[in-house]
Design a protein around this motif. Structure first.
Motif, mmCIF file in Angstrom:
data_model
loop_
_atom_site.group_PDB
_atom_site.id
_atom_site.type_symbol
_atom_site.label_atom_id
_atom_site.label_comp_id
_atom_site.label_asym_id
_atom_site.label_seq_id
_atom_site.Cartn_x
_atom_site.Cartn_y
_atom_site.Cartn_z
ATOM 1 N N TYR A 217 -20.171 -1.917 7.043
ATOM 2 C CA TYR A 217 -21.377 -1.066 6.976
ATOM 3 C C TYR A 217 -21.049 0.311 6.381
ATOM 4 C CZ TYR A 217 -24.361 -4.438 9.240
ATOM 5 O OH TYR A 217 -25.112 -5.557 9.493
ATOM 6 N N LEU A 218 -19.877 0.814 6.690
ATOM 7 C CA LEU A 218 -19.467 2.104 6.100
ATOM 8 C C LEU A 218 -19.507 2.010 4.568
ATOM 9 C CD1 LEU A 218 -18.119 4.935 6.285
ATOM 10 C CD2 LEU A 218 -15.931 3.763 6.593
ATOM 11 N N LYS A 219 -18.971 0.902 4.052
ATOM 12 C CA LYS A 219 -18.974 0.706 2.584
ATOM 13 C C LYS A 219 -20.412 0.652 2.054
ATOM 14 C CE LYS A 219 -14.508 -1.574 2.237
ATOM 15 N NZ LYS A 219 -13.798 -2.856 2.293
ATOM 16 N N GLU A 220 -21.263 -0.092 2.750
ATOM 17 C CA GLU A 220 -22.689 -0.180 2.366
ATOM 18 C C GLU A 220 -23.315 1.211 2.364
ATOM 19 O OE1 GLU A 220 -25.016 -2.574 1.731
ATOM 20 O OE2 GLU A 220 -23.462 -4.110 1.605
ATOM 21 N N ASN A 221 -23.004 1.985 3.401
ATOM 22 C CA ASN A 221 -23.654 3.285 3.581
ATOM 23 C C ASN A 221 -23.184 4.317 2.562
ATOM 24 O OD1 ASN A 221 -25.257 2.314 5.646
ATOM 25 N ND2 ASN A 221 -23.687 2.722 7.202
ATOM 26 N N VAL A 222 -21.929 4.181 2.150
ATOM 27 C CA VAL A 222 -21.424 5.047 1.073
ATOM 28 C C VAL A 222 -22.257 4.803 -0.192
ATOM 29 C CG1 VAL A 222 -19.461 5.231 -0.527
ATOM 30 C CG2 VAL A 222 -19.099 5.492 1.932
ATOM 31 N N LYS A 223 -22.528 3.508 -0.455
ATOM 32 C CA LYS A 223 -23.343 3.166 -1.650
ATOM 33 C C LYS A 223 -24.780 3.660 -1.464
ATOM 34 C CE LYS A 223 -21.192 -1.184 -2.460
ATOM 35 N NZ LYS A 223 -21.503 -2.562 -2.136
#
Ligand code: SAM
Length: 335
Positions: A217-223
């Motif tokens: 989710y962190l990766k998703e949220n960075v995007k």
């Protein structure tokens, strides 16, 4: 004039200036339109008197008034304050709430709530997650939550998240300067890291978490937040920060066991840098015992600490508080 219309749990009120409230109330009693199930509300210089049907168009001696429709709060509808937390369009009812089904049905009729969950456990385990069951609404545990002008996608059954830290996250972000290196040792889905990265495009943020779902989710949220200055690491904050040094700020948001990771934090912070240390403390000793332990760890790592700020973040349990100490770290012999 009808000010707003809503289809859910709505009540009709007549808004009049406070000094005419009693006279209008009597006239509404005469008209037999007062809603006796609801209380009169006070609002700045006005009172809102509940009525059972529209008044506009009827011959009345009420003088000037506004007619409005208000969506009642769950507490007003239920007659008690239910214990729940709303995250995006999902509400999570406390696991001890005895009337959970009834509360769920009321919450589902509130604006924006699409799913109602009940917590089955407290926040537990290394990943600080809780089991949940779906009580009502759409059968999902993923939601989109907005905070401090950032957006976070997260699954409430797989990752830690609380909206109760939003002010605290903004407080930490206020201390950062563009160009700083920030290490977020227990980043979760990124609410400290992404806020800082977004506000300070020149900062370099290193976000690490051990929970693979949190990192996904962190990766998703960075995007989602279009930030380019977050370096993501999946792993253990003690093992996988090797090679990192010179951090201006280190965020240690793992309140039950941050103390065990202080050696790693001292390993990455620069001389003069600041550690934001979170803990759970008993009200009888909020900071002193903690500071002694932190100081002991600092000495072992060749540092000493200067507390810059000590604060209660929020109540945690009876007699217990989530606290934060902002600590400046100085090499022994300096300062
Ligand atoms: N800072 C985030 C927030 O405000 O939402 C998350 C905080 S949550 C209390 C602590 C996080 O630390 C969890 O996401 C958990 O998976 C992670 N964690 C626990 N042990 C860890 C470790 N040894 N190394 C890295 N992350 C860890």
């Amino acid at each position: 004039m009808v000010l707003s219309l809503s289809t859910n749990m709505e009540s009709r009120y007549i808004r009049v200036p406070k000094n005419r409230g009693e006279q209008v109330r009597r006239e509404l009693i005469e008209l037999e339109v007062i809603d006796k199930n609801l209380k009169i509300k006070r609002e700045d210089d006005n009172v809102l008197i509940p009525v059972i049907r529209p008044i506009e168009g009827y011959e009345t001696d009420l003088g000037d008034f506004e007619e409005l429709i208000i969506v009642q709060s769950p507490a007003e509808i239920l007659g008690f304050s239910p214990a729940y937390e709303q995250i995006g369009d999902i509400a999570i009812i406390d696991r001890h709430e005895p009337q959970a089904q009834k509360v769920a049905q009321v919450l589902l009729k509130q604006n924006r709530i699409k799913t109602v969950l009940q917590a089955e456990t407290s926040v537990i385990g290394e990943y600080r997650t809780r089991s949940v069951s779906i009580l009502a609404g759409e059968r999902r545990t993923e939601t989109l939550y907005k905070e401090n002008e950032c957006r976070y996608l997260l699954d409430l059954s797989k990752v830690y998240f609380t909206p109760r830290l939003s002010t605290e996250r903004a407080r930490i972000a206020d201390q950062i300067q563009d160009g700083d290196t920030v290490v977020d040792m227990f980043s979760g889905v990124g609410p400290f890291s992404i806020l800082i990265a977004k506000r300070f495009p020149g900062a370099h943020v290193i976000a690490i978490d051990k929970n693979p779902d949190a990192v996904r989710y962190l990766k998703e949220n960075v995007k989602l937040n279009r930030v380019r200055n977050v370096e993501i690491r999946e792993g253990d904050a003690r093992e996988d920060l090797k090679g990192v040094s010179g951090a201006d700020h280190v965020i240690m948001n793992l309140p039950h066991s941050a103390i065990e990771f202080l050696d790693a934090a001292f390993g990455v912070v620069k001389n003069g840098g600041v550690i934001h240390f979170y803990a759970i403390s008993h009200e009888d000793d909020l900071f002193d015992g903690l500071l002694k332990k932190i100081n002991g760890a600092a000495v072992l790592s060749g540092f000493h600490i200067v507390p810059l700020e000590k604060r209660i973040v929020r109540p945690y349990a009876p007699y217990q508080f989530n606290v934060c100490i902002d600590l400046q770290v100085l090499s022994s012999g300096v300062g």
